[in-house]
Design a protein around this motif. Structure first.
Motif, short mmCIF file in Angstrom:
data_model
loop_
_atom_site.label_atom_id
_atom_site.label_comp_id
_atom_site.label_asym_id
_atom_site.label_seq_id
_atom_site.Cartn_x
_atom_site.Cartn_y
_atom_site.Cartn_z
N GLY A 113 -17.65 18.41 4.02
CA GLY A 113 -17.07 18.63 2.88
C GLY A 113 -17.18 17.52 1.87
O GLY A 113 -17.37 17.49 0.62
N LYS A 114 -16.67 16.24 2.28
CA LYS A 114 -16.59 14.82 1.46
C LYS A 114 -18.40 14.68 1.09
O LYS A 114 -18.37 14.31 -0.04
CB LYS A 114 -16.17 13.96 2.26
CG LYS A 114 -14.85 14.11 2.64
CD LYS A 114 -13.84 14.15 1.44
CE LYS A 114 -12.39 13.94 1.74
NZ LYS A 114 -11.57 14.13 0.92
N LEU A 115 -19.29 15.04 1.86
CA LEU A 115 -20.52 14.71 1.76
C LEU A 115 -21.11 15.65 0.48
O LEU A 115 -22.05 15.14 -0.17
CB LEU A 115 -21.36 14.85 2.89
CG LEU A 115 -22.96 14.23 3.19
CD1 LEU A 115 -22.99 12.70 2.65
CD2 LEU A 115 -23.62 14.51 4.25
N LEU A 121 -21.24 14.97 -7.07
CA LEU A 121 -20.91 14.03 -8.30
C LEU A 121 -22.17 13.27 -8.70
O LEU A 121 -22.27 13.18 -9.70
CB LEU A 121 -19.95 13.10 -7.44
CG LEU A 121 -19.35 11.87 -8.54
CD1 LEU A 121 -18.57 12.60 -9.54
CD2 LEU A 121 -18.61 10.92 -7.76
N ILE A 122 -22.97 12.91 -7.58
CA ILE A 122 -24.25 12.25 -8.00
C ILE A 122 -24.95 13.35 -8.80
O ILE A 122 -25.67 13.00 -9.96
CB ILE A 122 -25.01 11.94 -6.72
CG1 ILE A 122 -24.34 10.59 -6.00
CG2 ILE A 122 -26.24 11.59 -7.02
CD1 ILE A 122 -25.00 10.45 -4.72
N LEU A 156 -16.75 16.28 -15.40
CA LEU A 156 -16.98 16.20 -14.09
C LEU A 156 -16.29 17.20 -13.11
O LEU A 156 -16.72 17.54 -12.19
CB LEU A 156 -16.79 14.54 -13.39
CG LEU A 156 -17.97 13.70 -14.05
CD1 LEU A 156 -17.69 12.21 -13.66
CD2 LEU A 156 -19.29 14.06 -13.58
N LEU A 157 -14.90 16.93 -13.60
CA LEU A 157 -14.08 17.96 -12.58
C LEU A 157 -14.25 19.38 -12.85
O LEU A 157 -14.34 20.29 -11.95
CB LEU A 157 -12.40 17.73 -13.07
CG LEU A 157 -11.71 16.32 -12.69
CD1 LEU A 157 -10.52 16.21 -13.18
CD2 LEU A 157 -11.82 16.18 -11.34
N LEU A 158 -14.96 19.80 -13.91
CA LEU A 158 -15.05 21.27 -14.19
C LEU A 158 -16.50 21.42 -13.43
O LEU A 158 -16.79 22.52 -12.83
CB LEU A 158 -15.45 21.35 -15.73
CG LEU A 158 -16.00 22.85 -16.19
CD1 LEU A 158 -14.77 23.91 -15.97
CD2 LEU A 158 -16.33 22.66 -17.62
N ILE A 159 -17.35 20.65 -13.31
CA ILE A 159 -18.71 20.78 -12.77
C ILE A 159 -18.33 21.03 -11.18
O ILE A 159 -18.63 21.64 -10.46
CB ILE A 159 -19.48 19.48 -12.96
CG1 ILE A 159 -20.11 19.73 -14.35
CG2 ILE A 159 -20.79 19.63 -11.91
CD1 ILE A 159 -20.95 18.67 -14.74
N ARG A 160 -17.36 20.03 -10.53
CA ARG A 160 -17.16 20.10 -9.27
C ARG A 160 -16.31 21.33 -8.83
O ARG A 160 -16.45 21.94 -8.07
CB ARG A 160 -16.06 18.90 -8.87
CG ARG A 160 -15.62 18.86 -7.69
CD ARG A 160 -16.37 18.53 -6.69
NE ARG A 160 -15.87 18.40 -5.34
CZ ARG A 160 -16.21 19.05 -4.11
NH1 ARG A 160 -17.19 19.78 -4.17
NH2 ARG A 160 -15.50 18.98 -2.95
N PHE A 161 -15.37 21.86 -9.71
CA PHE A 161 -14.68 23.23 -9.63
C PHE A 161 -15.62 24.32 -9.60
O PHE A 161 -15.47 25.31 -8.77
CB PHE A 161 -13.64 23.26 -10.73
CG PHE A 161 -13.08 24.93 -10.66
CD1 PHE A 161 -11.97 25.04 -9.56
CD2 PHE A 161 -13.38 25.82 -11.62
CE1 PHE A 161 -11.58 26.19 -9.49
CE2 PHE A 161 -12.79 26.88 -11.49
CZ PHE A 161 -11.59 27.31 -10.51
N ALA A 162 -16.66 24.25 -10.44
CA ALA A 162 -17.66 25.43 -10.36
C ALA A 162 -18.62 25.34 -9.38
O ALA A 162 -18.95 26.45 -8.74
CB ALA A 162 -18.67 24.95 -11.81
#
Length: 167
Positions: A113-115, A121-122, A156-162
């Motif tokens: 999951g971290k990967l 993020l990248i 960035l948080l919104l993209i991660r959540f989506a």
């Protein structure tokens, strides 16, 4: 040593690069053979699978990011692509992940999951940088830079959540 010098060195030794990168999917194949067929025996090998995933994905993600950068920002032609440095790590990553996926679900591999979060993020940063590179906006504003930085982090948080909702 620059990154270009490192790539030139690796391109000068394609056999060594091929052997190093092909060792990871070969290791995944051998671990698939040795790990057995029961759930308990496969579960015991999960840390070996995690090491193989990271050994395959870190060069693969780097090569993928490098390709995106070279094609979008530097406008490199596909005909000038260095197959050993730019394509072989991606193929190694795909082959290794496909072999591991046949044996064990990715949710059981520690740190996977971290990967995927790192890859998200990248991708988000590359997308935002490409958008900023392509737009020409001239504005005089009295908005403090901190607000712009908070907006960027929020995006960035919104993209991660989506992304987590999508998959």
């Amino acid at each position: 040593m620059t990154l270009r010098a490192l790539f030139d060195l690796l391109s000068g030794q394609p056999t060594l690069l091929f052997l190093l990168l092909s060792a990871v999917p070969t290791g995944a194949f051998l671990v698939n053979l040795w790990s057995g067929h029961t759930a308990e025996s496969i579960w015991q090998w999960r840390y070996v699978y995690a090491a193989l995933v990271y050994l395959a994905c870190l060069p693969g993600v780097f090569a993928l990011t490098l390709n995106v950068y070279l094609f979008l920002f530097e406008r490199q032609s596909i005909w000038d692509m260095n197959l050993a440095v730019q394509l072989l790590p991606i193929l190694t990553m795909v082959a290794t992940l496909m072999m591991i996926r046949r044996k064990i679900p990715f949710s059981y591999i520690p740190g996977f999951g971290k990967l995927s979060g790192f890859l998200t993020l990248i991708a988000a940063i590359m997308g935002i940088l490409w958008f900023v590179d392509r737009t020409r906006i001239y504005a005089v504003t009295y908005i403090p830079f901190v607000y712009i930085l908070v907006g960027f982090i929020g995006l960035l948080l919104l993209i991660r959540f989506a992304w987590s909702r999508l998959f």
